[in-house]
Design an enzyme around this catalytic site. Structure first.
Site, PDB file in Angstrom:
ATOM      1  N   ASN A  13       0.881  -1.175   0.000  1.00 34.32           N
ATOM      2  CA  ASN A  13       0.000   0.000   0.000  1.00 34.32           C
ATOM      3  C   ASN A  13       0.916   1.222   0.000  1.00 34.32           C
ATOM      4  OD1 ASN A  13      -1.854   2.027   0.403  1.00 34.32           O
ATOM      5  ND2 ASN A  13      -2.136   1.592   2.585  1.00 34.32           N
ATOM      6  N   TRP A  14       1.016   1.837  -1.142  1.00 36.88           N
ATOM      7  CA  TRP A  14       1.976   2.943  -1.270  1.00 36.88           C
ATOM      8  C   TRP A  14       1.480   4.225  -0.601  1.00 36.88           C
ATOM      9  CZ3 TRP A  14       4.511   3.078  -6.831  1.00 36.88           C
ATOM     10  CH2 TRP A  14       5.184   1.859  -7.056  1.00 36.88           C
ATOM     11  N   LYS A  15       0.218   4.265  -0.239  1.00 35.43           N
ATOM     12  CA  LYS A  15      -0.387   5.470   0.365  1.00 35.43           C
ATOM     13  C   LYS A  15      -0.162   6.674  -0.556  1.00 35.43           C
ATOM     14  CE  LYS A  15       0.676   3.469   4.829  1.00 35.43           C
ATOM     15  NZ  LYS A  15       0.303   3.540   6.222  1.00 35.43           N
ATOM     16  N   HIS A  98      -9.388   1.198   4.483  1.00 37.94           N
ATOM     17  CA  HIS A  98      -8.125   1.383   5.200  1.00 37.94           C
ATOM     18  C   HIS A  98      -8.353   2.318   6.388  1.00 37.94           C
ATOM     19  CE1 HIS A  98      -4.006   2.519   6.135  1.00 37.94           C
ATOM     20  NE2 HIS A  98      -3.651   1.409   5.538  1.00 37.94           N
ATOM     21  N   GLU A 100      -6.730   4.679   7.540  1.00 36.17           N
ATOM     22  CA  GLU A 100      -6.483   6.108   7.268  1.00 36.17           C
ATOM     23  C   GLU A 100      -7.693   6.734   6.571  1.00 36.17           C
ATOM     24  OE1 GLU A 100      -2.704   5.574   5.315  1.00 36.17           O
ATOM     25  OE2 GLU A 100      -1.832   4.954   7.223  1.00 36.17           O
ATOM     26  N   GLU A 170      -5.664  -5.154  10.254  1.00 43.97           N
ATOM     27  CA  GLU A 170      -4.670  -4.107  10.480  1.00 43.97           C
ATOM     28  C   GLU A 170      -4.972  -3.363  11.775  1.00 43.97           C
ATOM     29  OE1 GLU A 170      -2.501  -2.971   6.717  1.00 43.97           O
ATOM     30  OE2 GLU A 170      -4.180  -1.601   6.860  1.00 43.97           O
ATOM     31  N   GLY A 176       2.121   2.169  10.526  1.00 50.16           N
ATOM     32  CA  GLY A 176       3.041   3.290  10.381  1.00 50.16           C
ATOM     33  C   GLY A 176       3.717   3.704  11.676  1.00 50.16           C
ATOM     34  N   SER A 216       3.135  -2.331  10.219  1.00 49.28           N
ATOM     35  CA  SER A 216       4.587  -2.355  10.435  1.00 49.28           C
ATOM     36  C   SER A 216       5.215  -3.721  10.146  1.00 49.28           C
ATOM     37  CB  SER A 216       4.942  -1.865  11.848  1.00 49.28           C
ATOM     38  OG  SER A 216       4.501  -0.520  12.010  1.00 49.28           O
ATOM     39  N   GLY A 237       2.754  -1.207   4.232  1.00 53.71           N
ATOM     40  CA  GLY A 237       2.845   0.217   3.917  1.00 53.71           C
ATOM     41  C   GLY A 237       4.285   0.621   3.680  1.00 53.71           C
ATOM     42  N   GLY A 238       4.920   1.154   4.712  1.00 51.97           N
ATOM     43  CA  GLY A 238       6.275   1.714   4.594  1.00 51.97           C
ATOM     44  C   GLY A 238       7.264   0.808   3.864  1.00 51.97           C
TER      45      GLY A 238
END
Ligand code: PEP
Length: 255
Positions: A13-15, A98, A100, A170, A176, A216, A237-238
């Site tokens: 997930n590149w956000k 998600h 976010e 999640e 994150g 994470s 993500g990251g």
């Protein structure tokens, strides 16, 4: 439950990261890093990079997804993107719900359900995100909360459509933050999600649904998390923005 019955999926997930130009560079690095994968590899990019991603991933083992989708087919929804628009580009997957989106964009369980149904009707594969906040975990309501999120997200989704549904557990407190759920915590909740799926659709369907962990996950902890019987992959993500780290996670899921 037999893990071999389902597909391991590692999805990035590149956000809101990477311009289309930068996306092309990252994909160039990702292609060799994941080419030997024995699991499904997905990258979910911002809308602006989807054309580039679909083009660059043609003929590779990388599948492309979006990070959100609107639930109406078309109309006066300025700034929104429909499922048909994604399908027309050659996009295969979409993330819905998600945390976010829930936290910053007023996403609710009901709109997650509407998005999931619209995406499935258009032929997309859907990654439905569920998970508790730190406060909810401390209140001891994780299981009830995740059960409820899962049930509402899947209202009206048929057993046949479940072939195209992935659930991503999640925990919000792990996204994150660098604070990962323990593999036992991840297993406990992923297993309880599969239990709900069994209640809704029966054991056979539940055994076939990929349930991912996200929060994470990285090159250092993927092996341990993915060793658990009900953790079938990861939403990353990251670490999905670094080809070597993403490649290591994909390799861990391929064992
Ligand atoms: C995510 O965005 O879904 C996620 C899990 O992020 P991170 O891996 O950075 O925690």
């Amino acid at each position: 439950m037999d893990k071999a019955k389902r597909k391991a999926i590692i999805a990035g997930n590149w956000k809101m990261n990477k311009t289309a130009t930068e996306a092309a560079e990252l994909i160039d690095a990702l292609i060799p890093a994941v080419k030997d994968a024995d699991c499904e590899v997905v990258i979910c990019t911002p809308f602006t990079s989807l054309v580039t991603a679909v083009e660059k991933c043609k003929g590779t083992n990388i599948h492309v997804g979006a990070e959100n989708v609107h639930f109406e087919k078309s109309g006066a929804y300025t700034g929104e993107i429909s499922a048909d628009m994604l399908v027309d580009l050659g996009v295969e997957y979409v993330i819905v719900g998600h945390s976010e989106r829930r936290q910053y964009f007023a996403e609710t369980d009901v709109t997650v359900n509407k998005r999931a149904r619209a995406a499935l009707a258009a032929g997309l594969k859907v990654i439905v995100c569920v998970g508790e906040s730190l406060e909810q975990r401390e209140q001891g309501v994780t299981e009830e909360l995740v059960r409820m999120q899962t049930k509402i997200a899947l209202l009206g989704v048929t057993a046949e459509e479940m072939k195209n549904v992935v659930i991503a557990y999640e925990p919000v407190w792990a996204i994150g933050t660098g604070r990962t759920a323990t593999s036992d915590q991840a297993q406990e909740v992923c297993a309880s999600i599969r239990k709900v799926l069994g209640e809704l659709y029966g054991e056979t369907v539940a055994e076939g649904v990929t349930v991912q962990y996200g929060g994470s996950m990285n090159a250092g902890n993927a092996d341990e998390l993915l060793s658990k019987p009900d953790v079938d992959g990861g939403l990353i993500g990251g670490a999905s923005l670094k080809a070597d780290a993403f490649g290591t996670i994909v390799a861990a899921a391929s064992k």
